[in-house]
Scaffold this motif. Structure first.
Motif, PDB file in Angstrom:
ATOM      1  N   LEU A 102       0.824  -1.210   0.000  1.00 15.28           N
ATOM      2  CA  LEU A 102       0.000   0.000   0.000  1.00 15.28           C
ATOM      3  C   LEU A 102       0.863   1.266   0.000  1.00 15.28           C
ATOM      4  O   LEU A 102       0.488   2.286  -0.566  1.00 15.28           O
ATOM      5  N   SER A 105       2.385   1.959  -3.823  1.00 20.15           N
ATOM      6  CA  SER A 105       1.483   1.787  -4.968  1.00 20.15           C
ATOM      7  C   SER A 105       2.014   2.593  -6.163  1.00 20.15           C
ATOM      8  O   SER A 105       2.569   3.673  -6.002  1.00 20.15           O
ATOM      9  N   VAL A 106       1.840   2.014  -7.328  1.00 17.76           N
ATOM     10  CA  VAL A 106       2.345   2.661  -8.541  1.00 17.76           C
ATOM     11  C   VAL A 106       1.183   2.858  -9.504  1.00 17.76           C
ATOM     12  O   VAL A 106       0.407   1.927  -9.739  1.00 17.76           O
ATOM     13  N   ALA A 107       1.080   4.068 -10.033  1.00 20.03           N
ATOM     14  CA  ALA A 107       0.069   4.289 -11.057  1.00 20.03           C
ATOM     15  C   ALA A 107       0.639   3.829 -12.383  1.00 20.03           C
ATOM     16  O   ALA A 107       1.803   4.086 -12.672  1.00 20.03           O
ATOM     17  N   GLY A 108      -0.151   3.136 -13.159  1.00 16.40           N
ATOM     18  CA  GLY A 108       0.332   2.568 -14.424  1.00 16.40           C
ATOM     19  C   GLY A 108       0.811   3.609 -15.407  1.00 16.40           C
ATOM     20  O   GLY A 108       0.754   4.810 -15.144  1.00 16.40           O
ATOM     21  N   GLU A 109       1.256   3.138 -16.546  1.00 13.05           N
ATOM     22  CA  GLU A 109       1.938   3.995 -17.514  1.00 13.05           C
ATOM     23  C   GLU A 109       1.098   5.190 -17.960  1.00 13.05           C
ATOM     24  O   GLU A 109       1.613   6.280 -18.100  1.00 13.05           O
ATOM     25  N   SER A 110      -0.192   4.961 -18.132  1.00 15.32           N
ATOM     26  CA  SER A 110      -1.001   6.058 -18.663  1.00 15.32           C
ATOM     27  C   SER A 110      -1.086   7.221 -17.693  1.00 15.32           C
ATOM     28  O   SER A 110      -1.209   8.358 -18.113  1.00 15.32           O
ATOM     29  N   ILE A 111      -1.020   6.936 -16.403  1.00 14.47           N
ATOM     30  CA  ILE A 111      -1.082   8.038 -15.445  1.00 14.47           C
ATOM     31  C   ILE A 111       0.190   8.870 -15.540  1.00 14.47           C
ATOM     32  O   ILE A 111       0.170  10.093 -15.425  1.00 14.47           O
ATOM     33  N   LYS A 113       1.875   9.278 -18.281  1.00 18.17           N
ATOM     34  CA  LYS A 113       1.679  10.084 -19.491  1.00 18.17           C
ATOM     35  C   LYS A 113       0.734  11.240 -19.196  1.00 18.17           C
ATOM     36  O   LYS A 113       0.965  12.370 -19.595  1.00 18.17           O
ATOM     37  N   HIS A 114      -0.326  10.885 -18.450  1.00 18.32           N
ATOM     38  CA  HIS A 114      -1.340  11.877 -18.102  1.00 18.32           C
ATOM     39  C   HIS A 114      -0.696  13.041 -17.350  1.00 18.32           C
ATOM     40  O   HIS A 114      -0.910  14.197 -17.671  1.00 18.32           O
ATOM     41  N   ASN A 115       0.164  12.697 -16.369  1.00 14.36           N
ATOM     42  CA  ASN A 115       0.819  13.734 -15.568  1.00 14.36           C
ATOM     43  C   ASN A 115       1.771  14.567 -16.420  1.00 14.36           C
ATOM     44  O   ASN A 115       1.849  15.774 -16.279  1.00 14.36           O
ATOM     45  N   GLU A 117       1.592  15.069 -19.648  1.00 13.67           N
ATOM     46  CA  GLU A 117       0.819  15.939 -20.529  1.00 13.67           C
ATOM     47  C   GLU A 117       0.243  17.130 -19.777  1.00 13.67           C
ATOM     48  O   GLU A 117       0.262  18.254 -20.240  1.00 13.67           O
TER      49      GLU A 117
ATOM     50  N   ALA B  53       1.673  -5.002 -15.201  1.00 11.66           N
ATOM     51  CA  ALA B  53       0.658  -4.159 -14.544  1.00 11.66           C
ATOM     52  C   ALA B  53       1.041  -2.679 -14.645  1.00 11.66           C
ATOM     53  O   ALA B  53       0.190  -1.830 -14.894  1.00 11.66           O
ATOM     54  N   GLN B  54       2.316  -2.405 -14.481  1.00 12.28           N
ATOM     55  CA  GLN B  54       2.780  -1.012 -14.547  1.00 12.28           C
ATOM     56  C   GLN B  54       2.639  -0.416 -15.946  1.00 12.28           C
ATOM     57  O   GLN B  54       2.531   0.793 -16.092  1.00 12.28           O
ATOM     58  N   LEU B  56       0.174  -0.893 -17.836  1.00 13.58           N
ATOM     59  CA  LEU B  56      -1.253  -0.776 -18.146  1.00 13.58           C
ATOM     60  C   LEU B  56      -1.857   0.433 -17.429  1.00 13.58           C
ATOM     61  O   LEU B  56      -1.308   0.877 -16.403  1.00 13.58           O
ATOM     62  N   VAL B  58      -3.647   1.167 -15.027  1.00 11.95           N
ATOM     63  CA  VAL B  58      -4.254   0.701 -13.763  1.00 11.95           C
ATOM     64  C   VAL B  58      -3.328   1.077 -12.614  1.00 11.95           C
ATOM     65  O   VAL B  58      -2.182   1.452 -12.838  1.00 11.95           O
ATOM     66  N   TRP B  59      -3.842   0.948 -11.419  1.00 11.63           N
ATOM     67  CA  TRP B  59      -2.980   1.066 -10.250  1.00 11.63           C
ATOM     68  C   TRP B  59      -2.322  -0.293 -10.018  1.00 11.63           C
ATOM     69  O   TRP B  59      -2.991  -1.315 -10.127  1.00 11.63           O
ATOM     70  N   ALA B  60      -1.052  -0.254  -9.699  1.00 10.47           N
ATOM     71  CA  ALA B  60      -0.324  -1.521  -9.494  1.00 10.47           C
ATOM     72  C   ALA B  60       0.284  -1.563  -8.096  1.00 10.47           C
ATOM     73  O   ALA B  60       0.986  -0.631  -7.686  1.00 10.47           O
ATOM     74  N   LEU B  61      -0.033  -2.610  -7.373  1.00 10.14           N
ATOM     75  CA  LEU B  61       0.542  -2.826  -6.038  1.00 10.14           C
ATOM     76  C   LEU B  61       1.299  -4.142  -6.074  1.00 10.14           C
ATOM     77  O   LEU B  61       0.980  -5.027  -6.880  1.00 10.14           O
TER      78      LEU B  61
END
Lengths: 131, 231
Positions: A102, A105-111, A113-115, A117, B53-54, B56, B58-61
């Motif tokens: 917890l 936690s890692v936000a995936g690739e698109s986040i 990119k989102h950040n 952009e 997962a990273q 994609l 999504v959130w990855a834990l």
């Protein structure tokens, strides 16, 4: 007494002394319980006929069988106890793993990119604002 | 197309994944257009599931060690709750669930009709279900009926939806496969409102290889008994 009895009693006596010292040091009841086990073992080894008498009094017959049954019961109890300890330990381990997951936690690739952009858009906006 | 996972979507899909690098991408791809937040919990996989997962949206834990599916689901649920989820769906990573069923399983929860919606393959449909697995699942149904009184048609289905209130109240303590029975026990104990929803399960050679066998049924029973002794 034969050689085996001397050797066994010597080892058991050392264990009994160590256990007693441990009890005096921290007063935990488990040491007293273990002390009783060692003393009982000493008595059984020193007086083999005693276990036979107790066995026949219980209707088991041979002293060896009494010791075997006792061993079986104690082993079962110990296995049950260790299973429980292991179960609780695993639960703590899961809790630690969860906290770690917890926290990191890692936000995936698109986040990402989102950040990127969003920040470049913000950078552009602020530059336009300055002009 | 870039999916904005920071948008305030309050329905969450929790996916517990262990050594699912080959199938995770496809499973997640099927869920992306549903407008839900997705969290993948990599349960200490030995392959590159976490890297997948990273990559994609999504959130990855990641659990540093393999803890079990139940533990991974609870981690994902905790994460979703901390991000203000109002409903949470648990979904298998191996692609045996049909993404088209997500909206129908969420509907009774979001409408407030029930607290928990449980997927049922026997009300819906199964593809390539072996008869041995069918017998095992029916024995589990009987076991559930005897132990907690819930009259269900499918008790070991990982496809379920929980309202926020239900997710807060249910605490999965069984880290491994026994969590499915434990959740049902808690639904009964907490007197949560529940309903079964027909879902489709697709079995493939890979999903069957990772699934439960007869020995697992004995193991699950042992874990449930142990859970009652050591709380």
């Amino acid at each position: 007494m034969n050689l085996f009895q001397w050797l066994a009693i010597s080892v058991l006596a050392v264990l009994a002394v160590l256990e007693f010292r441990a009890y005096i040091k921290n007063h935990q009841p488990i040491h007293l319980l273990r002390e009783c086990v060692w003393l009982l073992a000493i008595v059984s080894v020193a007086f083999p006929s005693l276990t036979t008498s107790v066995a026949s009094w219980l209707g088991i017959g041979r002293g060896t069988d009494l010791v075997f049954y006792g061993f079986m019961f104690v082993s079962t109890g110990i296995i049950f106890h260790l299973y429980g300890r292991n179960y609780l330990l695993r639960r703590d381990l899961v809790e630690l793993a969860r906290r770690d997951a917890l926290r990191s936690s890692v936000a995936g690739e698109s986040i990402a990119k989102h950040n990127t952009e969003r920040s470049s858009g913000f950078h552009q906006d602020s530059q336009e604002g300055r002009q | 197309m870039i999916h904005d996972i920071t948008a305030p979507k309050r329905t969450w899909i929790v996916i517990a994944a262990y050594n699912e690098s080959e199938r995770l991408g496809k499973t997640v791809a099927g869920l992306l257009n549903g407008g839900h937040q997705i969290v993948v919990v990599d349960d200490g996989s030995r392959d590159n599931t976490f890297a997948v997962a990273q990559s994609l949206p999504v959130w990855a834990l990641r659990h540093p060690i393999n803890c079990g599916q139940g533990a991974a689901l609870q981690t994902g649920i905790d994460f979703a709750l901390s991000h203000d989820a109002n409903a949470i769906v648990t979904f298998d990573a191996d692609g045996q669930h049909d993404p088209a069923d997500v909206s129908s399983i969420l509907l009774p929860v979001l409408s407030g009709e029930v607290d928990v919606a449980l997927g049922s393959r026997f009300l819906g449909s199964t593809k390539n279900l072996p008869w041995t697995r069918s017998v095992l699942l029916r024995m589990a149904i009987l076991f559930t009926r005897l132990t907690n009184g819930l009259r269900l048609t499918d008790t070991h289905n990982g496809f379920r939806a929980l309202s926020r209130m239900a997710a807060q109240q249910i605490r999965i303590r069984q880290p491994r496969m026994a969590h499915a029975s434990e959740i049902l026990d808690q639904i009964a104990r907490l007197q949560l409102r529940y309903r079964e929803v027909p879902v489709t399960i697709r079995y493939t050679h890979d999903t069957l290889a990772k699934g439960q066998n007869s020995w697992d049924a004995v193991r699950i029973t042992g874990q449930l008994v142990a859970g009652r002794f050591w709380k």
